[in-house]
Design an enzyme around this catalytic site. Structure first.
Site, PDB file in Angstrom:
ATOM      1  N   GLU A 294       0.826  -1.216   0.000  1.00  0.00           N
ATOM      2  CA  GLU A 294       0.000   0.000   0.000  1.00  0.00           C
ATOM      3  C   GLU A 294       0.860   1.265   0.000  1.00  0.00           C
ATOM      4  OE1 GLU A 294      -2.761  -0.479   3.310  1.00  0.00           O
ATOM      5  OE2 GLU A 294      -4.112  -1.620   2.012  1.00  0.00           O
ATOM      6  N   ASP A 373      -8.951  -8.286   4.174  1.00  0.00           N
ATOM      7  CA  ASP A 373      -8.684  -7.160   5.072  1.00  0.00           C
ATOM      8  C   ASP A 373      -9.801  -6.991   6.099  1.00  0.00           C
ATOM      9  OD1 ASP A 373      -7.446  -4.979   6.115  1.00  0.00           O
ATOM     10  OD2 ASP A 373      -7.848  -3.632   4.438  1.00  0.00           O
ATOM     11  N   GLU A 401     -12.852  -1.219  11.951  1.00  0.00           N
ATOM     12  CA  GLU A 401     -12.682  -0.476  10.691  1.00  0.00           C
ATOM     13  C   GLU A 401     -13.780  -0.767   9.669  1.00  0.00           C
ATOM     14  OE1 GLU A 401      -8.930  -1.161   8.796  1.00  0.00           O
ATOM     15  OE2 GLU A 401      -9.554  -0.175   6.955  1.00  0.00           O
TER      16      GLU A 401
END
Ligand code: GCV
Length: 831
Positions: A294, A373, A401
């Site tokens: 990332e 994720d 998240e």
């Protein structure tokens, strides 16, 4: 004056702001017999005030004082006193000749059956754990006689904080950092000390204090001095600190012209930095590194392998006894969806399996529970089965998240357990993931657990009282993954809210129903959460999964949905598991429904094992999930007289919000797939809302219609906004409904950038008023979308046919007082 001061102090003492977490030690009724049975002294086998054993003595004294209002003196050398609590290490304990079992690292003995209560650790940490465990019993009113030894499931039991040097926290929903502000370590580490205490009480022994997207300025001398202060605060609680490193530091911070891990100047730079850190923090746990992922720099820049990169840091740590946690979260985020066989889920095994055996012995590869994720459901990462000569740890997420950002109640252990208990069938033998991470499956010396927590300065730590059950349970499972999710939850409830049976039952029921409900109203059948992966990761945006390089694809089109991850026809991912599991997932007939779209691309009309079609399952699950979320409000309200006002109100606000947002989710996802597939809901709920009045269909003055994007995040795809940022808008309608009491639900958008004021009237009577500034902690949005969509409800309002319902919106800043619809709901109707 004194009286007023005393009253004030009492009020403060009674404040239930969540800052004590599960260590509230609320008074427990204790009659004379109970008082007589309490220990009369504490013997602490270490006088050093910064030692965990000393801290254990203090904790015991304060805890017993608070729970039983009894002052128990502390001695340091009187192990023979009857009726005392003895806390210390086995090495320092020489008061009795009785057999003490063998203990592993951090293990302990807790024995209340003899003349004395023995709280004895294999090391100082173990003794502190025994003290907290004993206090946990007392705080739950449990004075029973117990005698047992307890050992850790794995040596690594860490938390990760994604705190940035400027004080912000990536994926943190509870305010700014307790560690950093303005580029450096904060002066006041009081909260850090309280956090250390909470962590020790759940047997966590390590904390990485800064973001894995690391800033090299952490290595400035003033910040290394700050790390020393943080370590000093955590050390008495047996928690070692670690730091995340930026792999390009030698170049970007150190002034070298390279960060090639095989360059000798880079090697000695890292050695030198490591020496400097250990001079300040001699017991540093080690480093955590996110490399070549990332946008983070890493060894791949120089065509070096991930192992070559990891090993340079690992070797620098070896003389100091430190460990390197090296993340397996490495993938290409520019994948091409037009390639049927491209698959982000393959990345970890593709990168790491060829390197098995090449990592130094003090490297631990840190693997997220699933291959993508932290989604609402993922299969266990196959990497756990593919590294048999490398240490591994699992990475969980306590911070929510993709799971409602602490604005939705989601009790996570049942989700974690789907992975921990998953049998990988390595060599056709029982091999649950929990055994891979303890090192048992492949006979590895190191391994364990980490969880991204992201506590903030909010008094509740995570921004929500109920979310703390996840942190508590994480520590409990990292010590013993066989512990039952519901048992852990109930300990937490008793410690946090007391032992009233109704409180216990209701919070248990809500919490245990919460992950299934969230999965139901977000993403089903292994489709991932379906949140907006490009923007906030919060509200619904199913289209955002596809047509980009991130690889979280659903491949949804008019006919079907799902990733074909079979070996026979798809990306080959299923083949990354050992043979028995690979076969299970290769065949759609043996793939469980809850992962069918993870592994197979099917038509919406495909029939599941349940007998339903995929599309009907979507519709039904979303309606049922939202109904469950609504039931949380009723359950909580039934506890009105049993919970202190402060926490009752705070939790209620969040649950009411969640119920409203579950409708936003439900409608968005159902409408999106209805629109795509053109297949109607068998029970005609989708797109059919008899109780709603669309804002755009009302008589508007100062308001205008607005086409919302994504379309599915507005009822009828359209909302209204004021005609300018300074024009007051009015929307009104004359009701033609049977007279009676209704719950008046109003869906609006709460945008970042303003606090509009809305007022709602029945004829000339004001029913209520609200502002668009709910600060619940999730990432806000500057748009009208699924993140900002919010509902306010006024209950039991009497309406008669012919009444005029009028809403006046006053815009503020860049928020144009947006409205979506109103619903007049008869009692019991959820819509
Ligand atoms: C710290 C996801 C999150 C990122 C996070 C990353 C990671 O992509 O959205 O915020 O970065 O995971 O785990 O490294």
């Amino acid at each position: 004056m004194l009286r007023i001061l005393l009253l004030y102090l009492c009020a403060l003492a009674a404040a239930e702001n969540g800052s004590q977490g599960w260590l509230r030690y609320a008074p427990v009724p204790c009659d004379k017999a109970c008082q007589d049975a309490l220990p009369s002294s504490i013997v602490t086998l270490d006088r050093n005030e910064t030692s965990p054993v000393y801290v254990a003595g203090q904790e015991l004294q304060q805890g017993i004082q608070r729970i039983f209002n009894k002052t128990v003196p502390i001695n340091y050398d009187n192990c023979a006193a009857p009726s005392s609590i003895i806390v210390g290490t086995l090495r320092d304990y020489n008061c009795s000749t009785q057999d003490i079992p063998e203990l592993g690292e951090d293990g302990f003995v807790l024995n209340t059956t003899g003349d004395t209560v023995q709280l004895l650790g294999h090391n100082q940490r173990g003794a502190l754990y025994a003290a907290f465990e004993y206090l946990s019993m007392l705080a739950q009113g449990n004075l029973s006689q117990v005698a047992y030894a307890s050992d850790a499931h794995a040596p690594i039991r860490q938390v990760n904080e994604w705190d940035n040097m400027d004080g912000s926290i990536e994926r943190g929903y509870a305010g700014p950092s307790i560690f950093f502000a303005n580029g450096t370590v904060v002066d006041d580490l009081t909260r850090a000390r309280e956090y250390a205490r909470l962590l020790a009480s759940i047997k966590i022994n390590g904390i990485v204090v800064n973001n894995v997207n690391a800033n090299a300025t952490l290595l400035e001398p003033r910040n290394l001095d700050g790390l020393r202060r943080i370590a000093d605060v955590f050390r008495p609680y047996g928690v070692q600190i670690g730091v995340s490193l930026n792999f390009a530091s030698p170049r970007d911070f150190g002034g070298l012209d390279t960060f090639d891990p095989l360059d000798p100047s880079v090697v000695s730079w890292w050695e030198n930095v490591t020496d400097q850190i250990y001079q300040r923090v001699p017991d540093l746990a080690g480093y955590l590194v996110k490399a070549s992922s990332e946008g983070q720099p890493g060894p791949l820049t120089y065509n070096r392998t991930l192992a070559e990169g990891a090993n340079v840091l690992a070797r620098a740590l070896q003389p100091h006894g430190g460990i390197l946690m090296f993340r397996a979260f490495v993938y290409d985020n520019n994948l091409n969806e037009s390639k049927w066989k491209a698959d982000r889920a393959n990345a970890a095994v593709d990168y790491f399996k060829p390197l098995d055996g090449e990592f130094e012995e003090n490297v631990i590869v840190q693997i997220k529970y699933g291959p993508i994720d932290f989604q609402v459901r993922e299969p266990a990462s196959p990497l756990f089965a593919n590294l048999n000569r490398t240490n591994v740890a699992i990475e969980l997420q306590v911070t929510q998240e993709y799971l409602g950002q602490q604005c939705h109640l989601v009790y996570l252990p049942p989700l974690w357990k789907t992975v921990l208990n998953f049998d990988l069938r390595v060599d056709r033998k029982a091999s649950p993931v929990r055994d891979a991470i303890s090192g048992k499956t492949f006979n590895r010396p190191l391994g364990g657990w980490t969880a991204v927590v992201n506590v903030g300065t909010n008094s509740t730590w995570l921004g929500s009282h109920l979310a703390m059950s996840n942190l508590y349970a994480y520590g409990r499972l990292a010590w013993d993954p066989m512990a039952d999710s519901e048992d852990i939850l109930q300990d937490w409830i008793r410690l946090t809210f007391g032992s009233d049976n109704q409180v216990l039952d209701k919070i248990t029921e809500m919490s245990m129903a919460s992950w299934p409900a969230y999965e139901n109203y977000t993403g089903n059948l292994g489709e991932q959460t379906l949140t907006d992966i490009i923007y906030t990761h919060y509200g619904p945006n199913p289209a955002s999964q596809d047509n980009n390089g991130w690889g979280q694809w659903t491949r949804a089109d008019a006919q079907g949905i799902g990733m074909d991850r079979t070996v026979g026809n798809g990306t080959g991912y299923a083949g990354q598991y050992p043979e028995e599991v690979a076969q299970l997932y290769e065949d759609i007939d043996t793939t469980p429904d809850d992962l069918v779209l993870w592994f197979h691309h099917v038509n919406y009309t495909h029939r599941l094992h349940s007998g339903k079609t995929v599309i009907q399952h979507f519709y039904d699950a979303h309606y049922s999930g939202a109904e469950t979320a609504h039931s949380f409000v009723d359950m909580w309200e039934s506890l009105r007289d049993k919970i202190d006002q402060e926490r009752y109100d705070d939790v209620l606000t969040r649950l009411v919000y969640q119920a409203g947002h579950s409708i936003v989710w439900r409608d968005a996802i159902a409408n999106f797939y209805h629109n795509l597939s053109d297949i109607p809901d068998e029970t005609q709920r989708v797109g059919n809302h008899p109780w709603r009045i669309e804002a755009e269909s009302m008589a508007l003055s100062g308001y205008k219609p607005y086409a919302v994007y994504p379309f599915e995040t507005a009822s009828n795809a359209t909302a209204i906004i004021t005609t300018s940022n300074s024009t007051t808008g009015t929307a009104s309608t004359t009701l033609s409904i049977p007279s009676g009491a209704y719950n008046l639900a109003i869906n609006y958008y709460d945008l970042y950038g303003g606090s509009s004021l809305w007022t709602v009237y029945r004829n000339d009577d004001q029913i209520g008023q609200w502002t668009g500034d709910t600060k619940l902690g999730h990432i806000p949005s500057i748009y009208l979308d699924g993140h900002s969509a919010t509902r306010v409800t006024f209950r039991d309002v009497e309406f008669r046919s012919g009444d005029v319902l009028r809403i006046v919106g006053e815009p503020d800043g860049t928020e144009p007082a947006p409205l979506d619809y109103v619903a007049l709901l008869p009692g019991g109707v959820v819509d």
